[in-house]
Every structure is written in structure tokens, then in C-alpha cells.
Design a protein around this motif. Structure first.
Motif, PDB file in Angstrom:
ATOM      1  N   ILE A  20       0.834  -1.192   0.000  1.00  0.00           N
ATOM      2  CA  ILE A  20       0.000   0.000   0.000  1.00  0.00           C
ATOM      3  C   ILE A  20       0.876   1.252   0.000  1.00  0.00           C
ATOM      4  O   ILE A  20       1.905   1.320   0.675  1.00  0.00           O
ATOM      5  N   GLY A  21       0.465   2.197  -0.806  1.00  0.00           N
ATOM      6  CA  GLY A  21       1.143   3.487  -0.857  1.00  0.00           C
ATOM      7  C   GLY A  21       0.229   4.566  -0.322  1.00  0.00           C
ATOM      8  O   GLY A  21      -0.906   4.306   0.098  1.00  0.00           O
ATOM      9  N   ARG A  22       0.733   5.763  -0.332  1.00  0.00           N
ATOM     10  CA  ARG A  22      -0.060   6.900   0.120  1.00  0.00           C
ATOM     11  C   ARG A  22      -0.334   7.835  -1.051  1.00  0.00           C
ATOM     12  O   ARG A  22       0.370   7.816  -2.054  1.00  0.00           O
ATOM     13  N   PHE A  23      -1.340   8.675  -0.852  1.00  0.00           N
ATOM     14  CA  PHE A  23      -1.732   9.604  -1.900  1.00  0.00           C
ATOM     15  C   PHE A  23      -1.858  11.001  -1.311  1.00  0.00           C
ATOM     16  O   PHE A  23      -2.362  11.168  -0.199  1.00  0.00           O
ATOM     17  N   LEU A  24      -1.405  11.978  -2.072  1.00  0.00           N
ATOM     18  CA  LEU A  24      -1.702  13.369  -1.730  1.00  0.00           C
ATOM     19  C   LEU A  24      -3.145  13.625  -2.121  1.00  0.00           C
ATOM     20  O   LEU A  24      -3.529  13.438  -3.286  1.00  0.00           O
ATOM     21  N   LEU A  25      -3.949  14.034  -1.142  1.00  0.00           N
ATOM     22  CA  LEU A  25      -5.378  14.199  -1.378  1.00  0.00           C
ATOM     23  C   LEU A  25      -5.861  15.558  -0.886  1.00  0.00           C
ATOM     24  O   LEU A  25      -5.337  16.114   0.081  1.00  0.00           O
ATOM     25  N   ALA A  26      -6.863  16.058  -1.559  1.00  0.00           N
ATOM     26  CA  ALA A  26      -7.520  17.305  -1.141  1.00  0.00           C
ATOM     27  C   ALA A  26      -8.932  17.289  -1.709  1.00  0.00           C
ATOM     28  O   ALA A  26      -9.253  16.488  -2.602  1.00  0.00           O
ATOM     29  N   SER A  27      -9.768  18.177  -1.217  1.00  0.00           N
ATOM     30  CA  SER A  27     -11.125  18.275  -1.746  1.00  0.00           C
ATOM     31  C   SER A  27     -11.146  19.239  -2.933  1.00  0.00           C
ATOM     32  O   SER A  27     -10.303  20.144  -3.034  1.00  0.00           O
ATOM     33  N   PRO A  28     -12.091  19.062  -3.853  1.00  0.00           N
ATOM     34  CA  PRO A  28     -12.242  20.044  -4.938  1.00  0.00           C
ATOM     35  C   PRO A  28     -12.425  21.460  -4.403  1.00  0.00           C
ATOM     36  O   PRO A  28     -11.946  22.433  -5.006  1.00  0.00           O
ATOM     37  N   LYS A  29     -13.099  21.587  -3.263  1.00  0.00           N
ATOM     38  CA  LYS A  29     -13.305  22.906  -2.642  1.00  0.00           C
ATOM     39  C   LYS A  29     -11.970  23.544  -2.275  1.00  0.00           C
ATOM     40  O   LYS A  29     -11.761  24.745  -2.499  1.00  0.00           O
ATOM     41  N   TYR A  30     -11.058  22.741  -1.720  1.00  0.00           N
ATOM     42  CA  TYR A  30      -9.742  23.286  -1.360  1.00  0.00           C
ATOM     43  C   TYR A  30      -8.975  23.706  -2.604  1.00  0.00           C
ATOM     44  O   TYR A  30      -8.367  24.797  -2.637  1.00  0.00           O
ATOM     45  N   ILE A  31      -8.968  22.867  -3.637  1.00  0.00           N
ATOM     46  CA  ILE A  31      -8.240  23.175  -4.877  1.00  0.00           C
ATOM     47  C   ILE A  31      -8.781  24.467  -5.492  1.00  0.00           C
ATOM     48  O   ILE A  31      -8.026  25.314  -5.973  1.00  0.00           O
ATOM     49  N   GLU A  32     -10.096  24.629  -5.461  1.00  0.00           N
ATOM     50  CA  GLU A  32     -10.707  25.833  -6.019  1.00  0.00           C
ATOM     51  C   GLU A  32     -10.282  27.077  -5.246  1.00  0.00           C
ATOM     52  O   GLU A  32     -10.026  28.139  -5.831  1.00  0.00           O
ATOM     53  N   GLN A  33     -10.166  26.967  -3.927  1.00  0.00           N
ATOM     54  CA  GLN A  33      -9.832  28.130  -3.106  1.00  0.00           C
ATOM     55  C   GLN A  33      -8.342  28.434  -3.082  1.00  0.00           C
ATOM     56  O   GLN A  33      -7.943  29.616  -3.133  1.00  0.00           O
ATOM     57  N   TYR A  34      -7.499  27.375  -3.019  1.00  0.00           N
ATOM     58  CA  TYR A  34      -6.058  27.596  -2.825  1.00  0.00           C
ATOM     59  C   TYR A  34      -5.204  27.243  -4.032  1.00  0.00           C
ATOM     60  O   TYR A  34      -3.999  27.494  -4.033  1.00  0.00           O
ATOM     61  N   GLY A  35      -5.797  26.656  -5.042  1.00  0.00           N
ATOM     62  CA  GLY A  35      -5.045  26.337  -6.253  1.00  0.00           C
ATOM     63  C   GLY A  35      -4.401  24.958  -6.200  1.00  0.00           C
ATOM     64  O   GLY A  35      -4.279  24.338  -5.147  1.00  0.00           O
ATOM     65  N   GLN A  36      -3.985  24.509  -7.376  1.00  0.00           N
ATOM     66  CA  GLN A  36      -3.374  23.191  -7.537  1.00  0.00           C
ATOM     67  C   GLN A  36      -1.854  23.305  -7.448  1.00  0.00           C
ATOM     68  O   GLN A  36      -1.247  24.104  -8.163  1.00  0.00           O
ATOM     69  N   PRO A  37      -1.204  22.550  -6.566  1.00  0.00           N
ATOM     70  CA  PRO A  37       0.271  22.561  -6.541  1.00  0.00           C
ATOM     71  C   PRO A  37       0.829  22.071  -7.877  1.00  0.00           C
ATOM     72  O   PRO A  37       0.279  21.157  -8.488  1.00  0.00           O
ATOM     73  N   GLU A  38       1.929  22.673  -8.307  1.00  0.00           N
ATOM     74  CA  GLU A  38       2.541  22.277  -9.569  1.00  0.00           C
ATOM     75  C   GLU A  38       3.605  21.202  -9.370  1.00  0.00           C
ATOM     76  O   GLU A  38       3.803  20.349 -10.236  1.00  0.00           O
ATOM     77  N   THR A  39       4.314  21.249  -8.258  1.00  0.00           N
ATOM     78  CA  THR A  39       5.355  20.263  -7.953  1.00  0.00           C
ATOM     79  C   THR A  39       5.197  19.820  -6.503  1.00  0.00           C
ATOM     80  O   THR A  39       4.493  20.474  -5.706  1.00  0.00           O
TER      81      THR A  39
END
Length: 293
Positions: A160-179
């Protein structure tokens, strides 16, 4: 003299105290002490030296325990032989699952009981699989990471691995990380382990990043719910977030970055006499869990 009392005696010996046996079997301690006393009276022999520090077998107790194991195992094997002839297997299985993994595991157990409706399942949350098997009398339990005790049978389920996760609401408010380096400047939610260690370094296959959490918790369920509410980005195994990802409450961030992986195991006591019901559940879990991870 009942078979259950003989099994109780064996459990007390294996766990080393009346209290541990009572906890494992969900019995009042007084009930365990009384039944062992009645067994000694029936046998007209003292089985234990009772001290304030430790319970120790007498010579009579050692001989009785050694011979009784063979008898009880034979009876259980005979019962299992009958169960296996039945089209509807019966029995009870006590399973320890990882905290907050119930959303992913519950549908798998539900499917099992639809196939085998006469098998009773008792599900317990279990932080430490090895300790839980001993203290709670579990038939099997999940374990993540390195194996520590060779006295158990360990069946490898998957990695099992891990995933970077966020809600669509967070992405809309704070933006998508590029790296992956951009994560350090985002609002991060960290898990705190039971021993107090804060998981603020996130490990990937090619690098690691240290984050400064805006929120932390020793409950992965709280971490997951906080992400869904738009509080930040976190780093969780898919097992703990599969439902939220399926219904769109959480989305993967930077999916091209692969995390390091850990081995996911199913543990059970190293004994020949595991029940037919337990074997059926082991086979079911080994088949079904890899489908969701």
C-alpha cells in the motif's frame, strides 16, 4: 466439566492471567476465577500458584495443560470436519481491523456474510495487531509494515502506498500545486501516531518533503473529514480514503508522484486448529482487498 471451561483454562495459561483471559473472551474476571476454581475442585488438584505478580502453573497444572491441548484440538478438528460437510458453514470469527479503515473493510465483510450467513463476525479496532491478537483473543488481524513476531502466520495481501489528497473545494480556493515542493507552502493536515510522533515528513519514491501542518490529529478519520471540509491537503493510504475518492469528495493531487510503499499483511496465530470459518474469511479477504487498493 464443560469443553468451554477446558478452553478457558488453556486461554488463561496462554495469556498468563485471569484478567487477560477475561478481556480476550469478554468475560467478567470474577467469572473466569470462579470457573477455574470449579475446575480445580472437580479435578481435586490445584492448577495454578496464585501470586499478586504472576500466575504460574503447578506441576499438576503443567501436565494437565500439556495433555489437554491435544484433547481440545482433537475435539475442535472433529467439529470442523462436520462443519466442512455442511453447505452452510457456521462459527464465529473475531477480526481486528486498523482504526478508521472500516469504511473500506465493512463492504467486504458484508459480502462475506451474504455468502456465509451462518458465520458470525466480531470486528474490533486494533492499533497493534500482535498485542490485539493476544489481549483481545482475535482470530486474525491486519498489520502494516515490517513483521515483528515469527510466532504468527503472516499472509501478504498487497503493498500500500499513500496519496496526496484534497477536496475540490480546497483546490478551487487555494489552487493546484505544480510540484511536490509546492506542497510545503500549502495548508497541510498531518497525522499524529499513538506514540506522539507527528507525521510531518512525507516520503516519496524520489524525495521527501517536510511540511508545516495547519492542522493535526491522532485520528485518521478526523484528518479525512477535515480534508473533505476543505481544510487542507493530507497524505493518506487509499484504504482510508477510498469511499471519499469514489464519490468525488476527495481528489488526488500530483498523481505522478509515487509514494514509498509498505507491506499489508493478514496475521493469525500459528496453530493448526484455526476454524473453517476463519479459513474462509482469510481466503475472502486475500481475494477482495487487493481489488480496492
Amino acid at each position: 466439566m464443560r469443553l468451554d471451561d477446558l478452553k478457558l483454562f488453556i486461554t488463561v495459561v496462554q495469556l498468563g492471567s485471569f484478567t487477560a483471559a477475561a478481556n480476550a473472551l469478554d468475560l467478567p474476571r470474577a467469572n473466569v476465577s470462579r470457573r477455574i476454581g470449579e475446575l480445580e475442585k472437580y479435578l481435586n488438584a490445584q492448577l495454578f500458584f496464585r501470586t499478586t505478580r504472576k500466575l504460574r502453573l503447578t506441576q499438576h497444572g503443567e501436565i494437565y495443560y500439556r495433555e489437554l491441548q491435544k484433547v481440545v484440538e482433537g475435539i475442535e478438528n472433529a467439529q470442523e470436519a462436520l462443519y466442512q460437510l455442511d453447505d452452510k458453514p457456521v462459527g464465529k470469527v473475531k477480526i481486528g481491523i486498523l482504526p478508521d479503515s472500516d469504511e473500506a473493510i465493512e463492504p467486504i465483510l458484508t459480502k462475506f456474510q451474504q455468502i456465509y450467513p451462518e458465520i458470525e463476525l466480531e470486528v474490533r479496532l486494533c492499533q497493534n495487531s500482535y498485542q490485539g491478537i493476544y489481549e483481545q483473543g482475535l482470530d486474525l488481524a491486519f498489520h502494516v509494515g515490517q513483521l515483528q513476531d515469527s510466532s504468527f502466520v503472516a499472509r501478504h495481501i498487497t503493498k500500500i502506498g499513500r496519496f496526496l489528497l484534497a477536496s475540490p473545494k480546497y483546490i478551487e480556493q487555494y489552487g493546484q500545486p505544480e510540484t511536490v515542493e509546492d506542497i510545503a507552502s500549502h495548508r497541510c493536515i498531518c497525522y499524529r501516531w499513538p506514540d506522539g510522533t507527528l507525521e510531518d515528513v512525507w516520503h516519496f519514491a524520489d524525495c521527501s518533503i517536510k511540511v508545516l501542518p495547519k492542522l493535526s490529529s491522532n485520528s485518521t478519520n478526523f484528518v479525512r473529514r477535515s480534508m473533505i471540509a476543505g481544510q487542507g491537503i493530507s497524505f493518506l493510504p487509499l484504504l482510508l480514503a477510498v469511499n471519499a475518492m469514489e464519490n468525488g469528495e476527495l481528489v488526488q493531487v500530483l498523481p505522478e508522484y509515487q509514494s514509498t510503499t509498505e507491506d499489508f499483511w493478514l496475521l493469525y496465530p500459528n496453530r493448526h486448529g484455526i476454524s473453517h470459518a476463519t479459513r474462509l474469511l482469510i481466503d475472502h479477504l486475500l481475494e477482495e482487498i487487493p481489488k480496492i487498493i
